[in-house]
Every structure is written in structure tokens, then in C-alpha cells.
Motif scaffolding. Structure first.
Motif, PDB file in Angstrom:
ATOM      1  N   GLY A  92       0.806  -1.232   0.000  1.00  0.00           N
ATOM      2  CA  GLY A  92       0.000   0.000   0.000  1.00  0.00           C
ATOM      3  C   GLY A  92       0.830   1.268   0.000  1.00  0.00           C
ATOM      4  N   ILE A  93       2.057   1.207  -0.557  1.00  0.00           N
ATOM      5  CA  ILE A  93       2.991   2.322  -0.413  1.00  0.00           C
ATOM      6  C   ILE A  93       2.762   3.410  -1.468  1.00  0.00           C
ATOM      7  CG2 ILE A  93       5.443   2.965  -0.452  1.00  0.00           C
ATOM      8  CD1 ILE A  93       4.334   1.406   2.072  1.00  0.00           C
ATOM      9  N   LYS A  94       2.667   4.649  -0.979  1.00  0.00           N
ATOM     10  CA  LYS A  94       2.455   5.805  -1.863  1.00  0.00           C
ATOM     11  C   LYS A  94       3.540   6.865  -1.698  1.00  0.00           C
ATOM     12  CE  LYS A  94      -2.241   5.811  -3.391  1.00  0.00           C
ATOM     13  NZ  LYS A  94      -3.439   6.631  -3.535  1.00  0.00           N
ATOM     14  N   GLY A  95       4.654   6.485  -1.130  1.00  0.00           N
ATOM     15  CA  GLY A  95       5.771   7.420  -1.037  1.00  0.00           C
ATOM     16  C   GLY A  95       7.003   6.673  -0.555  1.00  0.00           C
ATOM     17  N   ILE A  96       8.160   6.879  -1.210  1.00  0.00           N
ATOM     18  CA  ILE A  96       9.402   6.215  -0.783  1.00  0.00           C
ATOM     19  C   ILE A  96      10.523   7.243  -0.745  1.00  0.00           C
ATOM     20  CG2 ILE A  96      11.119   4.426  -1.301  1.00  0.00           C
ATOM     21  CD1 ILE A  96       8.973   2.999  -2.987  1.00  0.00           C
ATOM     22  N   GLU A  97      11.249   7.256   0.360  1.00  0.00           N
ATOM     23  CA  GLU A  97      12.462   8.059   0.428  1.00  0.00           C
ATOM     24  C   GLU A  97      13.582   7.168   0.911  1.00  0.00           C
ATOM     25  OE1 GLU A  97      12.183  11.716   2.766  1.00  0.00           O
ATOM     26  OE2 GLU A  97      10.165  11.866   1.900  1.00  0.00           O
ATOM     27  N   ILE A  98      14.767   7.381   0.359  1.00  0.00           N
ATOM     28  CA  ILE A  98      15.911   6.600   0.826  1.00  0.00           C
ATOM     29  C   ILE A  98      16.546   7.359   1.979  1.00  0.00           C
ATOM     30  CG2 ILE A  98      18.138   5.597   0.204  1.00  0.00           C
ATOM     31  CD1 ILE A  98      15.555   4.349  -1.080  1.00  0.00           C
ATOM     32  N   GLY A  99      16.848   6.634   3.039  1.00  0.00           N
ATOM     33  CA  GLY A  99      17.368   7.270   4.246  1.00  0.00           C
ATOM     34  C   GLY A  99      16.215   7.456   5.199  1.00  0.00           C
ATOM     35  N   GLY A 100      16.361   6.967   6.397  1.00  0.00           N
ATOM     36  CA  GLY A 100      15.296   7.096   7.375  1.00  0.00           C
ATOM     37  C   GLY A 100      15.899   7.030   8.740  1.00  0.00           C
ATOM     38  N   GLU A 101      15.062   7.308   9.734  1.00  0.00           N
ATOM     39  CA  GLU A 101      15.566   7.298  11.092  1.00  0.00           C
ATOM     40  C   GLU A 101      15.622   5.883  11.614  1.00  0.00           C
ATOM     41  OE1 GLU A 101      14.171   9.529  14.673  1.00  0.00           O
ATOM     42  OE2 GLU A 101      13.814  10.986  13.056  1.00  0.00           O
ATOM     43  N   GLN A 102      16.724   5.513  12.204  1.00  0.00           N
ATOM     44  CA  GLN A 102      16.807   4.215  12.856  1.00  0.00           C
ATOM     45  C   GLN A 102      17.531   4.465  14.172  1.00  0.00           C
ATOM     46  OE1 GLN A 102      14.902   2.001  12.029  1.00  0.00           O
ATOM     47  NE2 GLN A 102      15.822   0.204  11.138  1.00  0.00           N
ATOM     48  N   GLY A 103      16.848   4.253  15.284  1.00  0.00           N
ATOM     49  CA  GLY A 103      17.443   4.520  16.586  1.00  0.00           C
ATOM     50  C   GLY A 103      17.866   5.972  16.729  1.00  0.00           C
ATOM     51  N   GLY A 104      17.068   6.894  16.201  1.00  0.00           N
ATOM     52  CA  GLY A 104      17.330   8.314  16.364  1.00  0.00           C
ATOM     53  C   GLY A 104      18.364   8.887  15.417  1.00  0.00           C
ATOM     54  N   GLU A 105      18.925   8.043  14.538  1.00  0.00           N
ATOM     55  CA  GLU A 105      19.917   8.564  13.600  1.00  0.00           C
ATOM     56  C   GLU A 105      19.487   8.318  12.164  1.00  0.00           C
ATOM     57  OE1 GLU A 105      23.940   7.168  14.390  1.00  0.00           O
ATOM     58  OE2 GLU A 105      23.448   7.390  16.527  1.00  0.00           O
ATOM     59  N   LEU A 106      19.969   9.185  11.283  1.00  0.00           N
ATOM     60  CA  LEU A 106      19.646   9.002   9.872  1.00  0.00           C
ATOM     61  C   LEU A 106      20.449   7.829   9.338  1.00  0.00           C
ATOM     62  CD1 LEU A 106      17.939  10.377   7.594  1.00  0.00           C
ATOM     63  CD2 LEU A 106      20.111  11.275   6.780  1.00  0.00           C
ATOM     64  N   ASP A 107      19.753   6.910   8.698  1.00  0.00           N
ATOM     65  CA  ASP A 107      20.403   5.698   8.207  1.00  0.00           C
ATOM     66  C   ASP A 107      20.157   5.567   6.710  1.00  0.00           C
ATOM     67  OD1 ASP A 107      21.208   3.164   7.554  1.00  0.00           O
ATOM     68  OD2 ASP A 107      20.435   2.258   9.402  1.00  0.00           O
ATOM     69  N   GLU A 108      21.230   5.590   5.934  1.00  0.00           N
ATOM     70  CA  GLU A 108      21.120   5.496   4.479  1.00  0.00           C
ATOM     71  C   GLU A 108      20.619   4.134   4.021  1.00  0.00           C
ATOM     72  OE1 GLU A 108      21.389   7.727   2.098  1.00  0.00           O
ATOM     73  OE2 GLU A 108      21.740   9.273   3.606  1.00  0.00           O
ATOM     74  N   GLY A 109      20.722   3.159   4.908  1.00  0.00           N
ATOM     75  CA  GLY A 109      20.303   1.810   4.537  1.00  0.00           C
ATOM     76  C   GLY A 109      18.835   1.542   4.803  1.00  0.00           C
ATOM     77  N   VAL A 110      18.105   2.609   5.079  1.00  0.00           N
ATOM     78  CA  VAL A 110      16.694   2.452   5.420  1.00  0.00           C
ATOM     79  C   VAL A 110      15.837   3.134   4.356  1.00  0.00           C
ATOM     80  CG1 VAL A 110      14.917   3.213   7.053  1.00  0.00           C
ATOM     81  CG2 VAL A 110      17.042   2.203   7.899  1.00  0.00           C
ATOM     82  N   ALA A 111      14.760   2.468   3.945  1.00  0.00           N
ATOM     83  CA  ALA A 111      13.787   3.093   3.054  1.00  0.00           C
ATOM     84  C   ALA A 111      12.614   3.560   3.910  1.00  0.00           C
ATOM     85  CB  ALA A 111      13.316   2.105   2.004  1.00  0.00           C
ATOM     86  N   THR A 112      12.302   4.849   3.809  1.00  0.00           N
ATOM     87  CA  THR A 112      11.143   5.364   4.529  1.00  0.00           C
ATOM     88  C   THR A 112       9.955   5.318   3.579  1.00  0.00           C
ATOM     89  OG1 THR A 112      12.503   6.761   5.912  1.00  0.00           O
ATOM     90  CG2 THR A 112      10.191   7.356   5.733  1.00  0.00           C
ATOM     91  N   ALA A 113       8.942   4.566   3.978  1.00  0.00           N
ATOM     92  CA  ALA A 113       7.814   4.334   3.082  1.00  0.00           C
ATOM     93  C   ALA A 113       6.538   4.866   3.708  1.00  0.00           C
ATOM     94  CB  ALA A 113       7.682   2.839   2.806  1.00  0.00           C
ATOM     95  N   ARG A 114       5.713   5.533   2.890  1.00  0.00           N
ATOM     96  CA  ARG A 114       4.445   6.066   3.372  1.00  0.00           C
ATOM     97  C   ARG A 114       3.293   5.255   2.820  1.00  0.00           C
ATOM     98  NH1 ARG A 114       4.496  12.496   3.092  1.00  0.00           N
ATOM     99  NH2 ARG A 114       3.011  12.009   1.462  1.00  0.00           N
TER     100      ARG A 114
END
Ligand SMILES: Cc1cc2nc3c(=O)[nH]c(=O)nc-3n(C[C@H](O)[C@H](O)[C@H](O)COP(=O)(O)OP(=O)(O)OC[C@H]3O[C@@H](n4cnc5c(N)ncnc54)[C@H](O)[C@@H]3O)c2cc1C
Lengths: 263, 327
Positions: A147-169
Motif C-alpha cells: 500500500g505504499i504511496k511514497g518512498i524516500e531513501i534514508g530514514g531514522e533508525q534509533g534516532g539517527e539518519l540511516d542510508e540503509g533504510v527506506a522510509t515508506a508512506r
């Protein structure tokens, strides 16, 4: 980054949808074909992500040999590599489809390493089984959210920005949910995540030269078996013509009053 | 042996979809010779579980775990899997909402069982050899598929709005049992991290009046008269995919199979041909008024009422007439 998109070729019916005499598939004799809309957006999303972050897009489809048309279309809008898993004209069931895709993905990854992201359409436009992406993610041992309608690369993981994370809306009624999914990950995408571009002349030319790899897979059928397709029974009533042109306005407003929507 | 119904809720209030699943599940369980059980997951589950006896659930499993406070498809799927294994359930049912289908797909993948999504009817006596038969929805409802399901554990969803959720004639005991699954911390990877509220007030799916425009409108600017009419009628503007593809309106305005399903008192569909993928999103409207230059357009022949003419003249005339009558 390396992104894989799995797409499905579907017919594009207009006012009516007809079924073949054996009831096994949509009668596409007079129809064009297209990429299932959610997946068309998934291809666009993958191309945009690689434009922003670098990398390459691979598009894979399980379908009739003619599905090469949809792979070439993906080439014309910016995808780079193409894999066709050929089957006959009738759909494979969802379990069988997922197993074949998972095997074919594993084969590509064995030589080239894991894809950072694998995108599916939320559901195919025709069969609408709502499960192939989830099954493939599970085969590969990766997280998936639909059901994803937005993807950004880089997301918060444990309070830090993590390039290995996809932030999905994910869209929900009146808003959205946010997921921070560690890559490699799988996401089920919905139409509306972007507005797919049209192919340019240059893209069209490039698509003619695109190399399509064929990967035959023999996989056992699953437990859901199609008996036949049929159209739902519809009660169609006579249309009341309220008039022609702007002179019909009073009759329309009479109707609105009658329905109580004017108050 | 039981049929396990997955019930979704919003902070303790059961969703309509869950009540539909329970209503669909009662005769299914009876015909299959199964007891109907339910599972409610996460924060507020206790409150949601309390009323389920009235809906025919004999046992209600209330699942809780630190990873289950908010929705997460993997954590929810794994929870149901452990419950199926623990209770020996032989069938699982949910309503075919986005969430319902996603969670059951997770269960199916984990159990390596088939899953039949969006059924309109299910016959557990099936083909006489232990297989279930069903009719399910394809093309968002424009086409139906008869299918058989051969499985150890039957996993199905019922298409949304096929039945209306009503209480059972004979309530069941609704005995609440708490359940704490063993969940790997790694499943936190797909738990909702944040929630953003965007709109309050009328949305496309709840509006009492929708004024729709299609390719016939011609441009983004030409939607202004539709906005005006919608404003007069306390409604919102909707559109076809031809419109969103042209970038005239945002996708959130799109009505149809890959857009929003609407159910207004009246849908005024102007300059829209009525392709099946649009129609499935509009057909739940109580009344449809088509405005089209083409008397043979599918939208016109399927609508209850129609005006034949140029929407650019008809729509402003309707707005004017509404204002005139209001004085
Ligand atoms: C898998 C799939 C999924 C799809 N999902 C959706 C979906 O969710 N929603 C959706 O809408 N479509 C969807 N479509 C697209 C759909 O098939 C149609 O292409 C689309 O709905 C057509 O939009 P339209 O009616 O605006 O345009 P057209 O079909 O071009 O119709 C335009 C209409 O406007 C009329 N008209 C023109 N000028 C005027 C005027 N001045 N005054 C009055 N009438 C006028 C014409 O007579 C005609 O009837 C999907 C397609 C596929 C293949």
C-alpha cells in the motif's frame, strides 16, 4: 542503488470485459495490453530513485512471450535490465507465480548481489490476488510493506539518519502511516505514488535495442485453481434523460431537491 | 477445529470490515462444521474483543506483545500463524481490506498455504472431495472467478461490502483468552513508526455529493466550474484516470479500481465515458447523473439520469439554477 521491479502485462478493456469460451481468461482479441497501473508507477518510482541516488533498474515479468512489449515499454521510460519468465497465455496461480519469481530473483542476485529494493504493484489489475509480493519477500527473507504511496531513501533508525533504510508512506483514511524499513527490502506500491512519464523519442529508440533475458522456470502449481471467469449479473435500468444542454438545469435541480442534497 | 476470524479495530472500536468478516464467517463455519473463533490484536484489543460473542465468536483470542502496540504486517501475520498452530485452526478469514489482505498474505507465505483473496461466496462442501469452492472478485469487481481451494489450512478474505455486518441471531459465549506470541525483535522493521493526519472533514470516499470530471473537461483550469458546483452542494470533486494521467488533478481525486471507491447520495459524472475500471469505483453511488455529449457513452447508458450536452455549458447552468432557487 539496484532496484528490481516486478510487473504484470494485463489487457486494457474499455466499457465491457469479455471472457474466452473456455472461461479461462479475458478475451483480448480486440484489446490492447498495458502494464498493470500500480506497477507502471513502481517502474517510474524506481527510475526516479536511481536518477536521484544513482544505480540501475531491472524489470522482471512472468507472462506470455508477448509481455516483452511491457519490458520494452519500461526500457523506453528509463529501466536498464529486463528478465522475462515465459508462461502460456493463462495466468499462473499466485503461489506458483511467487515461487518462479523468487527463484528467478535469487538467480540474478547470485551473480550480481542483492537488490537494495524490490518493488511490486500492490495487486495486479486483473487477477488481484494480493499476495505475490508478500510471498516473494518471504521466500527471500526480506521485510515487505504494501500500500505504499511514497518512498524516500534514508530514514531514522534509533534516532539517527540511516542510508540503509527506506522510509515508506502508506495511505490510510485521512492520512498516512510511516514505515522505516531496512534494506534490502520489498515494497508493494500503489498508483498515485507518482505520475509516470511518457516515453521520449530517444527512450523509444533505446527500447528497441534493449536486451531481454529469458529465464524459464518450471514450478509446481499451488492450491488455488481457476474454474472459470464470468461477468457479474447487473441490473441495468433505463436511463431517464433529463434534457439536452443547459436547458436541462431546472430538471437537474428538481432531482437534487428530491434527493435532499440541496438543503 | 475452528475458523479463525481476524478482527481489525481502531483503538478499541471494531471496524465495520471486521463485523462483515464475522457476519460472513458465521454461516461458513456452520456449513464447514467448525467453531468460529476470533483474534483481536494490539492496543485496545480488550475493548474490541468484549463484544464479539454477540457476533458469534465462541472464543476470542486477545493478542498482546510489545511489538503489537501498532500495526505491523509481519508481526500481525506471525501472531496469527502462531495462534493457528497453537489452536489447530483449520481456516482463517478476514475482510479483504488492504490490511486484511496483507495480513492473510503474510499468514499464507509463512504457512506455505494457498490464499484466496476477495471472495463473494465460499462453499466449504465444495466439490465433494474436501476442497472448498468459491467465487472471487477480479478487476476490482468487474469480473468474477469461480475457483477451488485445496489446502490443509484454508485462508480466505471476503471482499469488502459484500455483506453488511450484523449481530448474530444466537450469540455465542465470546470467551476471552489472552495470547502472547513469541516475536523476533527483528519484526520491528515493519511496524508503523509514525502516523500523519492529513485531512479532516469530507473526503472523496465519504462525501454526500461527488461532481466528477473526465477527459471531456479538457484542462486543469476547466475544473473550476465543477469545484463551484461541488461547493454549492457540500460535495467534492472527483475525476477519471484520464484526468490524473494528464496531471490535471491529483491522484487522490481519482475514482475507480485504482483510485477511490465512492458511495455518495449522487454522483454527477461529466465528460466521463464510464470504462469498467471507473464504473467499479462509482457503482456504489445511490444515484448517478451522467453529463455527456455522447448519448451512447457507457456512463450514460448505465446511469439512472443523464443530460446530453456540453458539460462546459450544463454545469454552470446547474450552479446558477441552484443559486437562483436558494435566492
Ligand atoms: C488496469 C486499469 C485500471 C484502471 N483504473 C482506472 C480508475 O481507477 N479510474 C478511472 O477513471 N479509469 C481507470 N482506468 C482507465 C479507464 O480504462 C479509462 O481509460 C478512463 O476511465 C477514461 O477516462 P475518461 O472517461 O475521462 O476519458 P474518455 O474515455 O476519453 O471519455 C471522455 C468522455 O467525455 C465525453 N465528452 C467529451 N467532451 C465533452 C464535453 N464537452 N461535454 C460532455 N462530455 C464530453 C466523451 O463523449 C466521452 O464519453 C484503468 C485502466 C486500466 C487498464
Amino acid at each position: 542503488m539496484r532496484i528490481l521491479v516486478c510487473v504484470k502485462r494485463v489487457p486494457a478493456p474499455g466499457a465491457r470485459i469479455n471472457v474466452t469460451a473456455d472461461g479461462q481468461t479475458v478475451d483480448a482479441a480486440h484489446l490492447g495490453f498495458t502494464t498493470s497501473p500500480h506497477e507502471e508507477c513502481a517502474v517510474e518510482e524506481a527510475v526516479q530513485l536511481t536518477e536521484a541516488h544513482g544505480g540501475e533498474v531491472t524489470v522482471m515479468t512472468l507472462g506470455p512471450v508477448a509481455a516483452e512489449e511491457q519490458l520494452r515499454y519500461a526500457a523506453s521510460v528509463g529501466a536498464h535490465h529486463f528478465v522475462l519468465i515465459p508462461i502460456d497465455d493463462v495466468d499462473w496461480d499466485p503461489q506458483r507465480t511467487a515461487s518462479a519469481l523468487a527463484e528467478a530473483i535469487a538467480a540474478v542476485e547470485e551473480t550480481n548481489g542483492a537488490f537494495d529494493l524490490i518493488l511490486f504493484g500492490n495487486e495486479s489489475a486483473d487477477a488481484g490476488g494480493f499476495q505475490v509480493g508478500v510471498r516473494v519477500a518471504n521466500h527471500l527473507g526480506r521485510p515487505i510493506v504494501n500500500g505504499i504511496k511514497g518512498i524516500e531513501i534514508g530514514g531514522e533508525q534509533g534516532g539517527e539518519l540511516d542510508e540503509g533504510v527506506a522510509t515508506a508512506r502508506r495511505e490510510i483514511d485521512g492520512g498516512f502511516e510511516v514505515y522505516n524499513v531496512p534494506m534490502p527490502a520489498v515494497l508493494g506500491v500503489k498508483e498515485g505514488i507518482n505520475l509516470p512519464r511518457y516515453p521520449t523519442m530517444k527512450g523509444r529508440l533505446a527500447s528497441k535495442k534493449a536486451v531481454v533475458d529469458t529465464d524459464e522456470r518450471t514450478v509446481e502449481a499451488g492450491g488455488q485453481v481457476r474454474l472459470r471467469l464470468h461477468r457479474p449479473v447487473e441490473q441495468i435500468s433505463e436511463t431517464v434523460i433529463l434534457g439536452t444542454g443547459p436547458e436541462a438545469a431546472p430538471a437537474v435541480v428538481d432531482l437534487l431537491e428530491e434527493l435532499g442534497v440541496l438543503s | 477445529m475452528s475458523l479463525l476470524v481476524i478482527c481489525d479495530h481502531d483503538r478499541g472500536t471494531l471496524s465495520d470490515a471486521s463485523l462483515e468478516a464475522l457476519t460472513f464467517g458465521r454461516p461458513l463455519a456452520a456449513a464447514a462444521g467448525l467453531e468460529m473463533a476470533a483474534v483481536v490484536i494490539g492496543e485496545g484489543a480488550d475493548a474490541a474483543a468484549a463484544g464479539l460473542g454477540a457476533h458469534g465468536a465462541s472464543t476470542v483470542h486477545v493478542a498482546s506483545h510489545p511489538l503489537l502496540t501498532d500495526f505491523g504486517p509481519e508481526a500481525w501475520g506471525e501472531t496469527v500463524v502462531q495462534l493457528v498452530r497453537g489452536t489447530g485452526a483449520t481456516a482463517v478469514l478476514a475482510c479483504g481490506t488492504d490490511r486484511g489482505n496483507e495480513v492473510v498474505a503474510q499468514v499464507a507465505a509463512r504457512l506455505d498455504q494457498p490464499f484466496v483473496a476477495n471472495c463473494r461466496s465460499v462453499d466449504p462442501t465444495g466439490d465433494g472431495s474436501g476442497n472448498w469452492t468459491m467465487t472471487r472478485v477480479q478487476w476490482g469487481g468487474s469480473l468474477l472467478e469461480d475457483a477451488t481451494l485445496t489446502a490443509e489450512i484454508r485462508l480466505v478474505t471476503v471482499a469488502h461490502h459484500v455483506v453488511e455486518g450484523v449481530a448474530a441471531e444466537a450469540p455465542a459465549s465470546g470467551t476471552m483468552v489472552s495470547f502472547v506470541p513469541e516475536l523476533d525483535d527483528a519484526l520491528a522493521r515493519t511496524v508503523v513508526a509514525d502516523r500523519v493526519v492529513l485531512t479532516r472533514g469530507i473526503t472523496l470516499s465519504t462525501a454526500p455529493v461527488v461532481v466528477g470530471g473526465g477527459r471531456g473537461v479538457g484542462s486543469a483550469e476547466a475544473f473550476a466550474p465543477l469545484e463551484e458546483l461541488a461547493g454549492e452542494l457540500g460535495g467534492v470533486v472527483g475525476c477519471s484516470r484520464a484526468v490524473t494521467n494528464n496531471g490535471w488533478r491529483p491522484h487522490s481525486d481519482q475514482v475507480g479500481q485504482t483510485g477511490t471507491r465512492i458511495a455518495p447520495e449522487i454522483y454527477i459524472a461529466s465528460g466521463i465515458s464510464g470504462a469498467i475500471q471507473h464504473w467499479v469505483g462509482a457503482m456504489a453511488a445511490k444515484n448517478i447523473l451522467a453529463i455527456n455529449t455522447d448519448r451512447e457513452a457507457n456512463m450514460v447508458t448505465r446511469a439512472g439520469h443523464a443530460v446530453i450536452g456540453d458539460l462546459h455549458q450544463v454545469i454552470p447552468a446547474i450552479t446558477e439554477e441552484v443559486r437562483r432557487r436558494r435566492g
